[in-house]
Design an enzyme around this catalytic site. Sequence first.
Site, PDB file in Angstrom:
ATOM      1  N   PRO A  12     -24.615  -9.074  38.475  1.00 20.22           N
ATOM      2  CA  PRO A  12     -23.471  -8.585  38.029  1.00 20.22           C
ATOM      3  C   PRO A  12     -23.481  -7.183  37.815  1.00 20.22           C
ATOM      4  CG  PRO A  12     -24.150 -10.129  36.336  1.00 20.22           C
ATOM      5  CD  PRO A  12     -25.045 -10.210  37.809  1.00 20.22           C
ATOM      6  N   ASN A  13     -22.288  -6.495  38.422  1.00 17.69           N
ATOM      7  CA  ASN A  13     -22.029  -5.129  37.826  1.00 17.69           C
ATOM      8  C   ASN A  13     -23.187  -4.190  38.387  1.00 17.69           C
ATOM      9  OD1 ASN A  13     -19.923  -5.588  36.356  1.00 17.69           O
ATOM     10  ND2 ASN A  13     -21.292  -6.335  34.591  1.00 17.69           N
ATOM     11  N   ARG A  20     -21.784   3.602  36.926  1.00 19.58           N
ATOM     12  CA  ARG A  20     -21.763   2.695  35.746  1.00 19.58           C
ATOM     13  C   ARG A  20     -22.852   3.201  34.613  1.00 19.58           C
ATOM     14  NH1 ARG A  20     -24.925  -2.951  34.965  1.00 19.58           N
ATOM     15  NH2 ARG A  20     -24.205  -3.386  32.763  1.00 19.58           N
ATOM     16  N   TYR A  25     -28.374   3.831  33.521  1.00 23.77           N
ATOM     17  CA  TYR A  25     -28.958   3.377  34.718  1.00 23.77           C
ATOM     18  C   TYR A  25     -29.245   4.428  35.640  1.00 23.77           C
ATOM     19  CZ  TYR A  25     -27.125  -0.950  32.784  1.00 23.77           C
ATOM     20  OH  TYR A  25     -27.056  -2.127  32.035  1.00 23.77           O
ATOM     21  N   ASN A  76     -32.642  -9.043  39.937  1.00 21.45           N
ATOM     22  CA  ASN A  76     -32.271  -8.388  38.836  1.00 21.45           C
ATOM     23  C   ASN A  76     -30.840  -9.161  38.518  1.00 21.45           C
ATOM     24  OD1 ASN A  76     -31.048  -6.865  36.962  1.00 21.45           O
ATOM     25  ND2 ASN A  76     -31.395  -5.075  38.011  1.00 21.45           N
ATOM     26  N   ALA A  79     -26.558  -9.370  33.399  1.00 17.39           N
ATOM     27  CA  ALA A  79     -26.420  -9.927  32.064  1.00 17.39           C
ATOM     28  C   ALA A  79     -26.686 -11.435  32.376  1.00 17.39           C
ATOM     29  CB  ALA A  79     -25.064  -9.820  31.737  1.00 17.39           C
ATOM     30  N   ASP A  89     -32.286 -22.746  35.994  1.00 16.26           N
ATOM     31  CA  ASP A  89     -32.660 -24.026  36.680  1.00 16.26           C
ATOM     32  C   ASP A  89     -32.841 -23.808  38.265  1.00 16.26           C
ATOM     33  OD1 ASP A  89     -32.689 -25.215  34.014  1.00 16.26           O
ATOM     34  OD2 ASP A  89     -30.690 -26.089  34.232  1.00 16.26           O
ATOM     35  N   GLU A 100     -38.810 -10.730  38.205  1.00 13.32           N
ATOM     36  CA  GLU A 100     -37.498 -10.277  37.652  1.00 13.32           C
ATOM     37  C   GLU A 100     -37.753  -8.679  37.349  1.00 13.32           C
ATOM     38  OE1 GLU A 100     -35.692 -10.749  33.230  1.00 13.32           O
ATOM     39  OE2 GLU A 100     -37.056 -12.406  33.746  1.00 13.32           O
ATOM     40  N   HIS A 102     -35.722  -5.041  35.981  1.00 13.65           N
ATOM     41  CA  HIS A 102     -34.640  -4.474  35.400  1.00 13.65           C
ATOM     42  C   HIS A 102     -34.690  -3.042  35.386  1.00 13.65           C
ATOM     43  CE1 HIS A 102     -32.900  -8.275  33.887  1.00 13.65           C
ATOM     44  NE2 HIS A 102     -34.250  -8.476  33.583  1.00 13.65           N
ATOM     45  N   ARG A 109     -32.978  -2.137  24.070  1.00 10.11           N
ATOM     46  CA  ARG A 109     -31.718  -2.253  24.097  1.00 10.11           C
ATOM     47  C   ARG A 109     -30.874  -3.001  23.040  1.00 10.11           C
ATOM     48  NH1 ARG A 109     -29.136  -2.237  29.769  1.00 10.11           N
ATOM     49  NH2 ARG A 109     -27.238  -1.564  28.334  1.00 10.11           N
TER      50      ARG A 109
END
Length: 149
Positions: A12-13, A20, A25, A76, A79, A89, A100, A102, A109
């Site tokens: 998301p986003n 943003r 970022y 990524n 949130a 899951d 993973e 970011h 943060r």
Amino acid sequence: MKINKVLVIHGPNLNLLGTREPEIYGSMTMQDINEDLAKQAKEHNVEIDFFQSNHEGAIIDTLHNARGQYGYIILNAGAFTHYSIAIRDALAAIDIPVIEVHLSNIHKREEFRHHSVIAPVVEGQICGFGLESYKSALFIAISRLQKED
């Protein structure tokens, strides 16, 4: 059967990258990231696909559908990283290694961003290096896929 193909999932986003919170970022867009990764993959003869969604269920469906199609996933989860047990899951249910990533260092943060519910079911986590987080993850995925040859 070795599958020489990587799937990058943006949560998301991330479709708003470039506009943003550029102080966090940066100014690169999601398209910039995808183009850079596609070039890196091509240089190593690895296929790569990209998916972005702001919807938890769409990400879960994409993870389920990745089975038998991809040798690695770079995720990524945005949130969702911090609270989506459903994505956690789904990751645990598929037999595909996942890295993973970011852009920002989630551990520097806000307190609520320090914990990743998906970290225990992925191969590893790379954060805090902007585009280099993704590029490093792809480098690792390519290296591991090529070791299987």
